[in-house]
Design a protein around this motif. Sequence first.
Motif, PDB file in Angstrom:
ATOM      1  N   ALA A  57      49.144  30.171  44.539  1.00  0.00           N
ATOM      2  CA  ALA A  57      50.103  29.652  43.564  1.00  0.00           C
ATOM      3  C   ALA A  57      49.690  30.020  42.143  1.00  0.00           C
ATOM      4  N   ASP A  58      48.389  29.935  41.850  1.00  0.00           N
ATOM      5  CA  ASP A  58      47.900  30.325  40.524  1.00  0.00           C
ATOM      6  C   ASP A  58      48.183  31.799  40.251  1.00  0.00           C
ATOM      7  N   THR A  59      47.932  32.643  41.241  1.00  0.00           N
ATOM      8  CA  THR A  59      48.165  34.081  41.065  1.00  0.00           C
ATOM      9  C   THR A  59      49.643  34.380  40.870  1.00  0.00           C
ATOM     10  N   ALA A  60      50.491  33.655  41.588  1.00  0.00           N
ATOM     11  CA  ALA A  60      51.933  33.843  41.407  1.00  0.00           C
ATOM     12  C   ALA A  60      52.357  33.472  39.990  1.00  0.00           C
ATOM     13  N   GLN A  61      51.747  32.410  39.439  1.00  0.00           N
ATOM     14  CA  GLN A  61      52.059  32.021  38.070  1.00  0.00           C
ATOM     15  C   GLN A  61      51.563  33.068  37.083  1.00  0.00           C
ATOM     16  N   TYR A  62      50.374  33.614  37.357  1.00  0.00           N
ATOM     17  CA  TYR A  62      49.865  34.693  36.504  1.00  0.00           C
ATOM     18  C   TYR A  62      50.839  35.867  36.488  1.00  0.00           C
ATOM     19  N   LEU A 342      45.807  44.068  39.987  1.00  0.00           N
ATOM     20  CA  LEU A 342      44.718  43.285  40.567  1.00  0.00           C
ATOM     21  C   LEU A 342      45.251  41.999  41.195  1.00  0.00           C
ATOM     22  N   ASN A 343      46.194  41.363  40.516  1.00  0.00           N
ATOM     23  CA  ASN A 343      46.776  40.138  41.058  1.00  0.00           C
ATOM     24  C   ASN A 343      47.520  40.400  42.366  1.00  0.00           C
ATOM     25  N   ASP A 344      48.198  41.558  42.462  1.00  0.00           N
ATOM     26  CA  ASP A 344      48.867  41.914  43.715  1.00  0.00           C
ATOM     27  C   ASP A 344      47.848  42.033  44.854  1.00  0.00           C
ATOM     28  N   ASP A 345      46.718  42.667  44.563  1.00  0.00           N
ATOM     29  CA  ASP A 345      45.670  42.796  45.578  1.00  0.00           C
ATOM     30  C   ASP A 345      45.126  41.428  45.975  1.00  0.00           C
ATOM     31  N   THR A 347      46.684  38.573  45.758  1.00  0.00           N
ATOM     32  CA  THR A 347      47.720  37.855  46.506  1.00  0.00           C
ATOM     33  C   THR A 347      47.692  38.256  47.975  1.00  0.00           C
ATOM     34  N   LEU A 348      47.559  39.554  48.229  1.00  0.00           N
ATOM     35  CA  LEU A 348      47.483  40.033  49.607  1.00  0.00           C
ATOM     36  C   LEU A 348      46.247  39.474  50.311  1.00  0.00           C
ATOM     37  N   GLN A 349      45.114  39.450  49.607  1.00  0.00           N
ATOM     38  CA  GLN A 349      43.892  38.913  50.202  1.00  0.00           C
ATOM     39  C   GLN A 349      44.039  37.428  50.525  1.00  0.00           C
ATOM     40  N   TYR A 350      44.627  36.672  49.585  1.00  0.00           N
ATOM     41  CA  TYR A 350      44.807  35.232  49.817  1.00  0.00           C
ATOM     42  C   TYR A 350      45.742  34.983  50.995  1.00  0.00           C
TER      43      TYR A 350
END
Length: 396
Positions: A57-62, A342-345, A347-350
């Motif tokens: 959720a944090d990464t999606a907000q970023y 980086l955030n896309d990567d 997100t995939l990892q999470y």
Amino acid sequence: MRVSTSWMQQQSVNTMMERQGDLSDIQTQMGTGKRINQPSDDPVGAARAVELTHLGADTAQYQRNITSANARLGLEDQTLSSVSDVLDRVRTLTLQGMNATQTDESRADIAAELVQLRGQLLGIANSKDSQGDYIFAGNRTGAQPFVSQGSVSYVGDQGQRMVAAGPGLQVATGDPGSAIFMGIPTGNGTFAVGAAAGNTGSAVAGASSVVDATAWDGGSYQVTFTAPGTYEVRDGGGALVTSGSYDTQKGGMVAFKGVQVAFSGTPAAGDSFNVAPSSTQSVFDTMDGIIANFTQANTGGADMQNALNGQLANLDQAIGSITRTRAAVGARMNALDQQGSLNDDLTLQYKTALSDTQDLNYYDAVSKLSLQSSALQAAQLTFSKLQNMSLFDYLR
């Protein structure tokens, strides 16, 4: 322990209910596709799933912040591009007006166009984004940042709106207008050259530069032509710094204290030029100075040429300010794009880790479903055998 008929039947019921509960759990898991549907299913896994969900959720907000920041920075860059176009036109008109073939009337026409360009520049500086916020107002985005009351003043603040683009990464989504349009160094950015008001010759100060930064002390100096072919330089206290000959055939260069100034034309004895550290001036004041010189009836003499050369140097500083700001905006957009990747990567990892933690393995689930169904049927069959029996049946 006493064994009774009711105890035997209750045990059968309990076993049957447990098997029904196990079967219900498997059916729920297959219905939701998740192995963990409540914390009791796997306390450790449930805690890990909550942590991964929060990180996602944090990464999606970023990512939403990055999208918003890129849009605002892109608008700022487009706006600054328009500013550059206006200033380039101002520079062209200034050079055109400095041409000796111009008349007072043609310079007045140029001044009229410059007045329109000044108004256009003021409007661009007060541009808004899609949310209705002023782009160059700092943090005071609800108030018009530039106000014209004769001269232009800046009423915004010096702040920069920041967004979080990643853990520990804050990126500015704008620049205060004071840094772009107002506090612009004069001259060449280190020092400025100005002609004395009483000069009578045709000498004009041209290009200036610092050739040895270690020798320049940032002081104020006066270059005085003692004769058409000689000069002397004195500091603010009147002490002689250097003297020499002046030859326009050799570039008309006067050098001292690690700086040099080019002169053209023929000075009269006693003509002087002041060399002082750069101050700051707004781009609007620079345009006002150019317009004022073009509206004077001075037939393009040395006074006008010196004044316009000084304003042209100030204008070049303003153009440089816009260029540097656009470069900074581009650097921020690049940083946002890199962080977005980086955030896309991440997100995939999470998502992968969350799937490994809580998602159901259907192959195992189908096997367990079959096993639990058989166990329930066995429990139900056992109950049906026991419910009509009692311990007295074994006393025959």
